[in-house]
Design an enzyme around this catalytic site. Structure first.
Site, PDB file in Angstrom:
ATOM      1  N   MET A  87       0.840  -1.194   0.000  1.00 34.20           N
ATOM      2  CA  MET A  87       0.000   0.000   0.000  1.00 34.20           C
ATOM      3  C   MET A  87       0.882   1.255   0.000  1.00 34.20           C
ATOM      4  O   MET A  87       1.069   1.914   1.017  1.00 34.20           O
ATOM      5  CB  MET A  87      -0.928  -0.021   1.224  1.00 34.20           C
ATOM      6  CG  MET A  87      -1.767  -1.290   1.295  1.00 34.20           C
ATOM      7  SD  MET A  87      -2.913  -1.330   2.709  1.00 34.20           S
ATOM      8  CE  MET A  87      -1.752  -1.447   4.078  1.00 34.20           C
ATOM      9  N   ASP A  88       1.393   1.580  -1.169  1.00 33.38           N
ATOM     10  CA  ASP A  88       2.389   2.646  -1.281  1.00 33.38           C
ATOM     11  C   ASP A  88       1.771   3.932  -1.826  1.00 33.38           C
ATOM     12  O   ASP A  88       0.883   3.883  -2.680  1.00 33.38           O
ATOM     13  CB  ASP A  88       3.520   2.188  -2.217  1.00 33.38           C
ATOM     14  CG  ASP A  88       4.710   3.117  -2.160  1.00 33.38           C
ATOM     15  OD1 ASP A  88       4.946   3.725  -1.101  1.00 33.38           O
ATOM     16  OD2 ASP A  88       5.408   3.240  -3.182  1.00 33.38           O
ATOM     17  N   GLY A  89       2.276   5.060  -1.355  1.00 35.41           N
ATOM     18  CA  GLY A  89       1.877   6.350  -1.910  1.00 35.41           C
ATOM     19  C   GLY A  89       1.054   7.217  -0.983  1.00 35.41           C
ATOM     20  O   GLY A  89       0.587   8.289  -1.392  1.00 35.41           O
ATOM     21  N   THR A 123       1.139  -0.236  -5.455  1.00 33.56           N
ATOM     22  CA  THR A 123       0.610   1.018  -5.982  1.00 33.56           C
ATOM     23  C   THR A 123       1.696   2.093  -6.030  1.00 33.56           C
ATOM     24  O   THR A 123       2.812   1.883  -5.572  1.00 33.56           O
ATOM     25  CB  THR A 123      -0.566   1.505  -5.115  1.00 33.56           C
ATOM     26  OG1 THR A 123      -0.130   1.628  -3.755  1.00 33.56           O
ATOM     27  CG2 THR A 123      -1.722   0.530  -5.184  1.00 33.56           C
ATOM     28  N   SER A 124       1.347   3.231  -6.610  1.00 31.15           N
ATOM     29  CA  SER A 124       2.181   4.449  -6.707  1.00 31.15           C
ATOM     30  C   SER A 124       3.233   4.387  -7.800  1.00 31.15           C
ATOM     31  O   SER A 124       4.020   5.306  -7.954  1.00 31.15           O
ATOM     32  CB  SER A 124       2.846   4.801  -5.368  1.00 31.15           C
ATOM     33  OG  SER A 124       4.071   4.117  -5.179  1.00 31.15           O
TER      34      SER A 124
END
Length: 282
Positions: free
Chosen positions: A40-42, A229-230
């Site tokens: 769960m990046d960003g 993500t990101s």
């Protein structure tokens, strides 16, 4: 006029929700991954882009996790694993770490409430990682959440916090050595993945896999899809062992708090296309 506008908004949301449910039922008719994991990046970049505080980005990230968990459950995915907090994240600023720990405690207790998403869908919660590093209040919230969902059998949610794959693999090696020769303790110098004790014992792959966090507490299906993500193209020390066999790694350019069904559908369709391709080739 206000009542009419509210009524129209409710009708719009109701139609959209029904359309989403129908679309997910159609998707679920095809091959569905058993185990999906999210990096769960960003959150922080999302917050800066939205001119919000970093803590608000993490709160919005939690909302995205609930949203995607429900999408996966409606698709009949058996297990969802989420990289919630890396051991390396303790190196961030004291204010950010404190805010993250407070958020973790709050949301874990929220998950314990009757009628929450875990209760509604029969999801068992596992918090995996070096949990002894968490503040005492967070550890108590972890224990409560795990205890209250222990009888749920429909699906699994693995929250990996604080976690790194190197720590998981190191712990598994220690367990294998200890089980192979209980009379010969782990050397005190074996403090990480850079040192491997020489006991002359073997640890078959299946035996080793059972010592990993994801299998030690509760059997977990093989990892089918890992989504990051990101737009960053690295695994960041997450599920490195589990990604070794037949895992589809998908990179999304969307920041995690914005990630939703429209971002996830192409990933599922790609999984289904490859699954049907394998069946045809057989």
């Amino acid at each position: 006029m206000t009542v009419i506008l509210r009524g129209l908004a409710w009708l719009r949301d109701s139609i959209a929700n029904q359309a989403e449910r129908f679309f997910l039922r159609v998707l679920a008719a095809g091959p569905v991954p058993r185990h999906v994991a999210f990096v769960m990046d960003g959150n922080r970049r999302y917050a800066r882009k939205q001119q919000k505080q970093v803590q608000e980005g993490h709160v919005d990230g939690y909302v995205a996790l609930r949203r995607m968990l429900e999408v996966c459950l409606r698709l009949n995915v058996q297990c969802v694993s989420a990289y919630a907090f890396s051991i390396e994240n303790f190196k961030r600023s004291e204010d950010e770490v404190e805010a993250l720990m407070k958020l973790a405690e709050e949301k874990l207790l929220e998950l314990c409430e009757h009628g929450d998403i875990l209760d509604e869908y029969g999801v068992r919660l596992n918090v995996l990682g070096r949990t002894s590093l968490l503040p005492e209040k967070v550890q108590l919230a972890v224990q409560k959440a795990e205890y209250m969902t222990r009888h749920n059998t429909r699906a699994i949610l693995n929250l990996c916090m604080p976690y790194t794959s190197r720590d998981e693999i190191t712990t598994a090696v220690e367990s294998c050595v200890r089980n192979a020769d209980p009379s010969n303790p782990i050397p005190a110098t074996f403090a990480g993945p850079d040192r491997v004790p020489d006991h002359g014992s073997r640890c078959p792959s299946k035996t080793f896999s059972r010592q990993l966090y994801l299998h030690d507490r509760h059997p977990t299906p093989p990892l089918d899809i890992l989504v990051r993500t990101s737009g960053v193209k690295r695994l960041s020390d997450f599920l490195l062992w589990q990604c070794c066999e037949d895992t589809q790694i998908q990179i999304s350019s969307t920041f995690w708090p914005d990630f939703g069904l429209l971002d996830f559908v192409p990933i599922i369709l790609d999984f289904q296309r490859k699954a049907w391709g394998r069946r045809i080739s057989l």
